[in-house]
Design an enzyme around this catalytic site. Structure first.
Site, PDB file in Angstrom:
ATOM      1  N   ASP A  48       9.113  -5.112  -5.693  1.00 50.31           N
ATOM      2  CA  ASP A  48       7.895  -4.561  -5.081  1.00 50.31           C
ATOM      3  C   ASP A  48       6.744  -5.438  -5.549  1.00 50.31           C
ATOM      4  OD1 ASP A  48       5.640  -3.173  -4.352  1.00 50.31           O
ATOM      5  OD2 ASP A  48       6.443  -1.206  -4.896  1.00 50.31           O
ATOM      6  N   TYR A 140      -6.987  -4.083   6.178  1.00 47.46           N
ATOM      7  CA  TYR A 140      -6.105  -5.233   6.441  1.00 47.46           C
ATOM      8  C   TYR A 140      -6.925  -6.518   6.611  1.00 47.46           C
ATOM      9  CZ  TYR A 140      -2.392  -7.866   8.864  1.00 47.46           C
ATOM     10  OH  TYR A 140      -1.451  -8.802   9.239  1.00 47.46           O
TER      11      TYR A 140
HETATM   12  P1  NAP Z   1       7.186  -6.700   8.838  1.00 47.12           P
HETATM   13  O1  NAP Z   1       8.178  -6.965   9.893  1.00 47.12           O
HETATM   14  O2  NAP Z   1       6.584  -5.346   8.706  1.00 47.12           O
HETATM   15  O3  NAP Z   1       7.800  -7.165   7.426  1.00 47.12           O
HETATM   16  C1  NAP Z   1       7.044  -7.008   6.265  1.00 47.12           C
HETATM   17  C2  NAP Z   1       7.840  -7.521   5.101  1.00 47.12           C
HETATM   18  O4  NAP Z   1       7.052  -7.305   3.918  1.00 47.12           O
HETATM   19  C3  NAP Z   1       9.149  -6.783   4.919  1.00 47.12           C
HETATM   20  O5  NAP Z   1      10.120  -7.704   4.492  1.00 47.12           O
HETATM   21  C4  NAP Z   1       8.827  -5.791   3.788  1.00 47.12           C
HETATM   22  O6  NAP Z   1       9.938  -5.506   2.958  1.00 47.12           O
HETATM   23  C5  NAP Z   1       7.835  -6.610   2.983  1.00 47.12           C
HETATM   24  N1  NAP Z   1       7.009  -5.770   2.119  1.00 47.12           N
HETATM   25  C6  NAP Z   1       6.085  -4.842   2.488  1.00 47.12           C
HETATM   26  N2  NAP Z   1       5.559  -4.262   1.393  1.00 47.12           N
HETATM   27  C7  NAP Z   1       6.161  -4.832   0.332  1.00 47.12           C
HETATM   28  C8  NAP Z   1       6.053  -4.649  -1.064  1.00 47.12           C
HETATM   29  N3  NAP Z   1       5.208  -3.767  -1.608  1.00 47.12           N
HETATM   30  N4  NAP Z   1       6.830  -5.404  -1.867  1.00 47.12           N
HETATM   31  C9  NAP Z   1       7.678  -6.302  -1.344  1.00 47.12           C
HETATM   32  N5  NAP Z   1       7.827  -6.519  -0.037  1.00 47.12           N
HETATM   33  C10 NAP Z   1       7.089  -5.790   0.784  1.00 47.12           C
HETATM   34  O7  NAP Z   1       5.923  -7.678   8.950  1.00 47.12           O
HETATM   35  P2  NAP Z   1       5.706  -9.104   9.645  1.00 47.12           P
HETATM   36  O8  NAP Z   1       5.099  -8.849  10.949  1.00 47.12           O
HETATM   37  O9  NAP Z   1       6.913  -9.959   9.530  1.00 47.12           O
HETATM   38  O10 NAP Z   1       4.542  -9.637   8.689  1.00 47.12           O
HETATM   39  C11 NAP Z   1       4.755 -10.574   7.659  1.00 47.12           C
HETATM   40  C12 NAP Z   1       3.395 -11.095   7.209  1.00 47.12           C
HETATM   41  O11 NAP Z   1       2.733 -11.670   8.333  1.00 47.12           O
HETATM   42  C13 NAP Z   1       2.464 -10.005   6.681  1.00 47.12           C
HETATM   43  O12 NAP Z   1       1.718 -10.507   5.591  1.00 47.12           O
HETATM   44  C14 NAP Z   1       1.565  -9.719   7.864  1.00 47.12           C
HETATM   45  O13 NAP Z   1       0.319  -9.206   7.459  1.00 47.12           O
HETATM   46  C15 NAP Z   1       1.454 -11.106   8.462  1.00 47.12           C
HETATM   47  N6  NAP Z   1       1.046 -11.101   9.883  1.00 47.12           N
HETATM   48  C16 NAP Z   1       1.787 -10.447  10.833  1.00 47.12           C
HETATM   49  C17 NAP Z   1       1.373 -10.483  12.148  1.00 47.12           C
HETATM   50  C18 NAP Z   1       2.126  -9.795  13.235  1.00 47.12           C
HETATM   51  O14 NAP Z   1       1.596  -9.688  14.347  1.00 47.12           O
HETATM   52  N7  NAP Z   1       3.321  -9.316  13.017  1.00 47.12           N
HETATM   53  C19 NAP Z   1       0.199 -11.167  12.505  1.00 47.12           C
HETATM   54  C20 NAP Z   1      -0.531 -11.814  11.518  1.00 47.12           C
HETATM   55  C21 NAP Z   1      -0.083 -11.782  10.195  1.00 47.12           C
HETATM   56  P3  NAP Z   1      10.862  -4.175   3.146  1.00 47.12           P
HETATM   57  O15 NAP Z   1      11.276  -4.132   4.557  1.00 47.12           O
HETATM   58  O16 NAP Z   1      11.990  -4.417   2.210  1.00 47.12           O
HETATM   59  O17 NAP Z   1      10.000  -3.020   2.797  1.00 47.12           O
END
Ligand code: NAP
Length: 234
Positions: A48, A140
């Protein structure tokens, strides 16, 4: 040459696509996850990122099983959306802790061995929202804007050791994070993007892999937009 790469939050979405990209390049990849482990093929470490003890233990394990981390991708992130008038301070703090303070935690821990090695790559996953702001995402957006100041400060502190620190700033990406928004909202988001579509996670992974490559050796303190033009000019 095979490098030791750590991707935080690599169980799915952008993190998993990034871990797969580095694995395909021949690197040794460790992936941390919070609730659900990634598929086989990586050193999977439960961690975490909100806990300093978890982060320390994860690095200890990665160092003993793979070696010192040479490329860090701080990707783990969460959203707790809501309009400011209804947003609690707890929800604000929770997002800052998971998205910003955690990036400080992992970058600080990774920098120890990078400073000793006099090389390293740190890539923080930000967001176009950190530059544009977003109604309903004050927590965020603040966390993602904070990553820019963090990265640029680290870039200055570590430059003399040939460690680069950069931010990748995606626009909307097809992952579980955006799936919760629903088809209508996703359609609206896509329509606002000049390239008129949502990105794939692999497209973000490609930019991250570039910043970790030899070709990017002279890039530090940069914010690389991967947003279909959504944030251009900011
Ligand atoms: P996602 O599918 O929700 O995946 C998030 C990941 O972060 C999961 O592997 C989750 O692990 C992990 N995580 C969350 N809280 C955590 C914690 N406290 N400790 C360790 N791991 C944690 O998100 P995503 O869309 O791939 O996003 C990845 C990154 O890209 C993020 O920083 C997000 O803000 C950024 N981003 C996303 C978008 C978008 O449109 N999707 C756009 C811009 C930026 P578990 O599943 O094991 O909980």
């Amino acid at each position: 040459m095979s490098r030791v790469v750590l991707v935080t939050g690599g169980s799915r979405g952008i993190g998993l696509a990034t871990a797969e990209r580095f694995r395909d390049l021949g690197d040794r990849v460790a992936v941390t996850y919070n609730s659900s482990p990634p598929p086989d093929g990586f050193l999977a470490v439960k961690c975490d990122v909100r806990s300093g003890d978890d982060v320390d233990a994860a690095f200890d394990r990665i160092e003993s099983e793979l070696g010192p981390v040479e490329v860090l991708v701080s990707n783990a992130g969460i959203t707790r959306d809501g309009l400011v008038l209804k947003m609690t301070e707890e929800s604000f703090d929770e997002v800052i802790d998971a998205n910003l303070t955690a990036a400080f935690r992992v970058a600080k821990r990774a920098s120890r061995s990078m400073i000793r090695a006099r090389k390293g790559r740190i890539i923080l996953v930000g967001s176009v929202v950190g530059l544009l702001g977003s109604a309903g995402q004050a927590n965020y957006a603040a966390s993602k804007a904070g990553l820019v100041g963090l990265a640029r400060s680290l870039a200055r502190e570590f430059a003399s050791r040939s460690i680069t620190v950069n931010v990748v700033a995606p626009g909307p990406v097809e992952t579980e994070m955006t799936a919760t928004l629903g088809a209508d909202r996703l359609g609206e988001l896509a329509a606002a993007v000049p390239l008129a579509r949502i990105a794939t996670a692999a497209e973000i992974a490609g930019a991250i892999a570039f910043l970790a490559s030899d070709d990017a050796g002279y890039i530090t303190g940069a914010v690389l937009p991967v947003d279909g033009g959504l944030g251009m000019g900011h």
